[in-house]
Structure formats: structure tokens, C-alpha cells
Scaffold this motif. Sequence first.
Motif, PDB file in Angstrom:
ATOM      1  N   LYS A  71      -0.334   9.809  10.921  1.00  0.00           N
ATOM      2  CA  LYS A  71      -1.304   9.385   9.912  1.00  0.00           C
ATOM      3  C   LYS A  71      -2.759   9.508  10.369  1.00  0.00           C
ATOM      4  O   LYS A  71      -3.665   9.483   9.538  1.00  0.00           O
ATOM      5  CB  LYS A  71      -0.998   7.940   9.491  1.00  0.00           C
ATOM      6  CG  LYS A  71      -1.702   7.523   8.222  1.00  0.00           C
ATOM      7  CD  LYS A  71      -1.277   6.119   7.801  1.00  0.00           C
ATOM      8  CE  LYS A  71      -2.216   5.545   6.772  1.00  0.00           C
ATOM      9  NZ  LYS A  71      -1.907   4.125   6.534  1.00  0.00           N
ATOM     10  N   THR A  78      -3.357   4.577   2.600  1.00  0.00           N
ATOM     11  CA  THR A  78      -4.647   3.898   2.750  1.00  0.00           C
ATOM     12  C   THR A  78      -4.942   3.804   4.239  1.00  0.00           C
ATOM     13  O   THR A  78      -4.048   3.936   5.076  1.00  0.00           O
ATOM     14  CB  THR A  78      -4.632   2.464   2.173  1.00  0.00           C
ATOM     15  OG1 THR A  78      -3.731   1.671   2.943  1.00  0.00           O
ATOM     16  CG2 THR A  78      -4.230   2.445   0.709  1.00  0.00           C
ATOM     17  N   ALA A  79      -6.214   3.581   4.539  1.00  0.00           N
ATOM     18  CA  ALA A  79      -6.599   3.334   5.935  1.00  0.00           C
ATOM     19  C   ALA A  79      -7.787   2.396   5.942  1.00  0.00           C
ATOM     20  O   ALA A  79      -8.457   2.235   4.912  1.00  0.00           O
ATOM     21  CB  ALA A  79      -6.951   4.639   6.640  1.00  0.00           C
ATOM     22  N   PHE A  80      -8.019   1.790   7.094  1.00  0.00           N
ATOM     23  CA  PHE A  80      -9.177   0.899   7.278  1.00  0.00           C
ATOM     24  C   PHE A  80      -9.196  -0.171   6.181  1.00  0.00           C
ATOM     25  O   PHE A  80     -10.160  -0.273   5.416  1.00  0.00           O
ATOM     26  CB  PHE A  80     -10.474   1.713   7.319  1.00  0.00           C
ATOM     27  CG  PHE A  80     -10.372   2.953   8.166  1.00  0.00           C
ATOM     28  CD1 PHE A  80     -10.025   2.857   9.511  1.00  0.00           C
ATOM     29  CD2 PHE A  80     -10.570   4.223   7.629  1.00  0.00           C
ATOM     30  CE1 PHE A  80      -9.892   3.995  10.293  1.00  0.00           C
ATOM     31  CE2 PHE A  80     -10.439   5.368   8.412  1.00  0.00           C
ATOM     32  CZ  PHE A  80     -10.108   5.254   9.743  1.00  0.00           C
ATOM     33  N   ASP A  81      -8.086  -0.940   6.119  1.00  0.00           N
ATOM     34  CA  ASP A  81      -7.945  -2.009   5.119  1.00  0.00           C
ATOM     35  C   ASP A  81      -8.172  -1.503   3.703  1.00  0.00           C
ATOM     36  O   ASP A  81      -8.834  -2.135   2.892  1.00  0.00           O
ATOM     37  CB  ASP A  81      -8.889  -3.173   5.414  1.00  0.00           C
ATOM     38  CG  ASP A  81      -8.512  -3.875   6.680  1.00  0.00           C
ATOM     39  OD1 ASP A  81      -7.301  -4.059   6.907  1.00  0.00           O
ATOM     40  OD2 ASP A  81      -9.409  -4.220   7.458  1.00  0.00           O
ATOM     41  N   ALA A  82      -7.608  -0.353   3.450  1.00  0.00           N
ATOM     42  CA  ALA A  82      -7.603   0.234   2.103  1.00  0.00           C
ATOM     43  C   ALA A  82      -8.999   0.588   1.590  1.00  0.00           C
ATOM     44  O   ALA A  82      -9.200   0.803   0.401  1.00  0.00           O
ATOM     45  CB  ALA A  82      -6.874  -0.667   1.112  1.00  0.00           C
ATOM     46  N   ARG A 140      -6.333   9.486   8.422  1.00  0.00           N
ATOM     47  CA  ARG A 140      -7.398   8.532   8.749  1.00  0.00           C
ATOM     48  C   ARG A 140      -8.675   9.260   9.156  1.00  0.00           C
ATOM     49  O   ARG A 140      -9.770   8.848   8.798  1.00  0.00           O
ATOM     50  CB  ARG A 140      -6.977   7.623   9.918  1.00  0.00           C
ATOM     51  CG  ARG A 140      -5.812   6.692   9.632  1.00  0.00           C
ATOM     52  CD  ARG A 140      -5.614   5.678  10.775  1.00  0.00           C
ATOM     53  NE  ARG A 140      -4.403   4.906  10.626  1.00  0.00           N
ATOM     54  CZ  ARG A 140      -3.238   5.182  11.230  1.00  0.00           C
ATOM     55  NH1 ARG A 140      -3.139   6.203  12.072  1.00  0.00           N
ATOM     56  NH2 ARG A 140      -2.178   4.435  11.015  1.00  0.00           N
ATOM     57  N   LYS A 170       0.814  -1.203   0.000  1.00  0.00           N
ATOM     58  CA  LYS A 170       0.000   0.000   0.000  1.00  0.00           C
ATOM     59  C   LYS A 170       0.853   1.261   0.000  1.00  0.00           C
ATOM     60  O   LYS A 170       0.501   2.250  -0.621  1.00  0.00           O
ATOM     61  CB  LYS A 170      -0.954  -0.024   1.208  1.00  0.00           C
ATOM     62  CG  LYS A 170      -2.062  -1.082   1.008  1.00  0.00           C
ATOM     63  CD  LYS A 170      -2.943  -1.244   2.235  1.00  0.00           C
ATOM     64  CE  LYS A 170      -2.544  -2.463   3.006  1.00  0.00           C
ATOM     65  NZ  LYS A 170      -3.399  -2.769   4.146  1.00  0.00           N
ATOM     66  N   ASP A 208       3.536   7.051   9.466  1.00  0.00           N
ATOM     67  CA  ASP A 208       2.499   6.089   9.057  1.00  0.00           C
ATOM     68  C   ASP A 208       2.297   5.005  10.113  1.00  0.00           C
ATOM     69  O   ASP A 208       1.213   4.433  10.223  1.00  0.00           O
ATOM     70  CB  ASP A 208       2.888   5.373   7.752  1.00  0.00           C
ATOM     71  CG  ASP A 208       2.453   6.116   6.491  1.00  0.00           C
ATOM     72  OD1 ASP A 208       2.081   7.300   6.589  1.00  0.00           O
ATOM     73  OD2 ASP A 208       2.490   5.495   5.411  1.00  0.00           O
TER      74      ASP A 208
HETATM   75  N1  ASP Z   1      -3.972  -1.067   7.623  1.00  0.00           N
HETATM   76  C1  ASP Z   1      -4.418   0.209   7.170  1.00  0.00           C
HETATM   77  C2  ASP Z   1      -4.800   0.060   5.697  1.00  0.00           C
HETATM   78  O1  ASP Z   1      -5.402  -0.472   5.185  1.00  0.00           O
HETATM   79  C3  ASP Z   1      -3.402   1.247   7.257  1.00  0.00           C
HETATM   80  C4  ASP Z   1      -3.485   2.105   8.514  1.00  0.00           C
HETATM   81  O2  ASP Z   1      -4.553   2.410   9.055  1.00  0.00           O
HETATM   82  O3  ASP Z   1      -2.425   2.534   8.909  1.00  0.00           O
HETATM   83  O4  ASP Z   1      -4.797   0.456   4.777  1.00  0.00           O
END
Ligand code: ASP
Length: 234
Positions: free
Chosen positions: A211, A33-37, A215, A11, A196
Motif C-alpha cells: 500500500k 485511504t491513508a493518513f487517517d483518511a 500512500r 475504510k 494493505d
Molecule cells: N490508517 C490509514 C487511514 O486512514 C490507513 C493506512 O495508512 O494504511 O486511512
Amino acid sequence: MQKLKLLYEGKAKKVYETPDADLLIQEFKDDATAFDATKRGTIAGKGVVNNKISARIFELLDTKGVATHFVKLLSDRDMLIKKVKIVPLEVTIRNIVAGGMSKLLDIEEGRRLKTPVLEYHYKEDKLHDPLINDYHIRALELATDAELEEISSSSFTINEILRRFFEEKNLILVDFKLEFGRHKGRILLADEISPDTCRLWDKATNEKLDKDRFRRDLGNVEEAYQEVYRRVLG
Ligand code: ASP
Ligand code: TMP
């Protein structure tokens, strides 16, 4: 050292083979990306900031006897690293309650913990990186007893080193995530350490400089990364 075949694109980073079978090049992207992209965006300049901050921190850890995958900085976005086989664990250390722990236990963000908390998450996006414990890890043979002992003690050592380091930069190290890999029979700290993967709050104001600004749509995302860059490398 030249980039050969693209081995893997994640990512936030790309990893390339090099002419040396033991070494790879890790390239830091501006993608976020955040929240599993499910949330995607770009943070201008983030790749450069994260590459250089990670390099500085890996060098610091090296001088303190923590073995890492870092070899050297190659350019603004590229670092040379040792090739490792990543242990499928995300190791989180928390000094102050925030994020996942705040939600899990319904505790307000900002509570200082009496002792640091170590969490293991199974690194598996499709399961949303579930929280597991050392019994799961041993039973599922994700890591051996000796590896887990090394990973946990190293993580607490890194916390002490980084807490002090960031404190000198007027930053509070709230929590952070580490990944480790196997290289020639040894466990090495891998991946990156950057805004990050750390929560960093300004010591005077508690302003979030990491980050979470992306988010949570807090604004001034690029500025926060640049501010951490300035404090860490300035
Ligand atoms: N694991 C999260 C993501 O999907 C990344 C995060 O929140 O740092 O993309
Ligand atoms: P959490 O509170 O969401 O579990 O996050 C703990 C720390 O780990 C925080 O500093 C951000 C970092 N982190 C990552 O580096 N990657 C991730 O995928 C997640 C969820 C958190």
C-alpha cells in the motif's frame, strides 16, 4: 451463508450479520485511504486480492496452531468470520525500519533490525492511533495481563511463520499490523493480512509491492497488488 444487516462499514471493508449470531461476513472493498483518511482513492481489484490473500494466510496460520476469526472463503470479496469484539489495539511488528519507525526515530528506511520490534497503537482514529506501551494498556484496562501475553506471543509467532512464507515467494516482510478480538472467552486473530496491512518488498530489487505505492503516489498500485496475489496464490 447469506448477508443480512450491514453491521459496520470501515475504510476498506463492510461487515454483515448472518443468520448465525456467532458468524459475520466480511466484504473487502476496493476503497483505499491513508493518513487517517485524508487521502482517498480506489485500487481496482484490491478487494478481491486482499480477501483471497487474507484467506490463504489465515488458513496457513490455522495449520500452525494460531487461532483466527476466519471460517471460510465465500466468494471473490466475501469471507465468513467468527464474530469478535475487537481489542482496541493495532499491533505492529517490524523486521526492517520503514514508515512510522523511520519517522519516529529518524532512521533511514531499510535498516534490518537486530530483533523484531513490537509496537502497540491505541486504535482510535480521532487520536491518530497513538503509540502506547503495555503499562498504558493495563492501566487503562484495554486488555488483561493474560490477553496481552497471548497477543504479544502470538504476534511474534505469526511474524516467524509469515516471514518464511513470504520469503518463499521472494518477498521480504518488512512490517505488518495485526488486530485481535475476543470470541467466547478466547483471543482470535482478526481483521485481515494483506498488502494493505503489510509492507512487502521484492527480495531481488527491494521494490515496494504494498500500500505504500498508494500512500506515496509511486504508481503501478494495481500492478503491485496483482503481483503479490500471483506470488501468494499462483
Ligand atoms: N490508517 C490509514 C487511514 O486512514 C490507513 C493506512 O495508512 O494504511 O486511512
Ligand atoms: P507504520 O510504519 O505506518 O506505523 O505502519 C506499520 C505497518 O502497519 C505497515 O505494514 C502498514 C500497517 N498499517 C496498517 O495496516 N494500518 C494503518 O492504519 C497504518 C498506519 C499502518
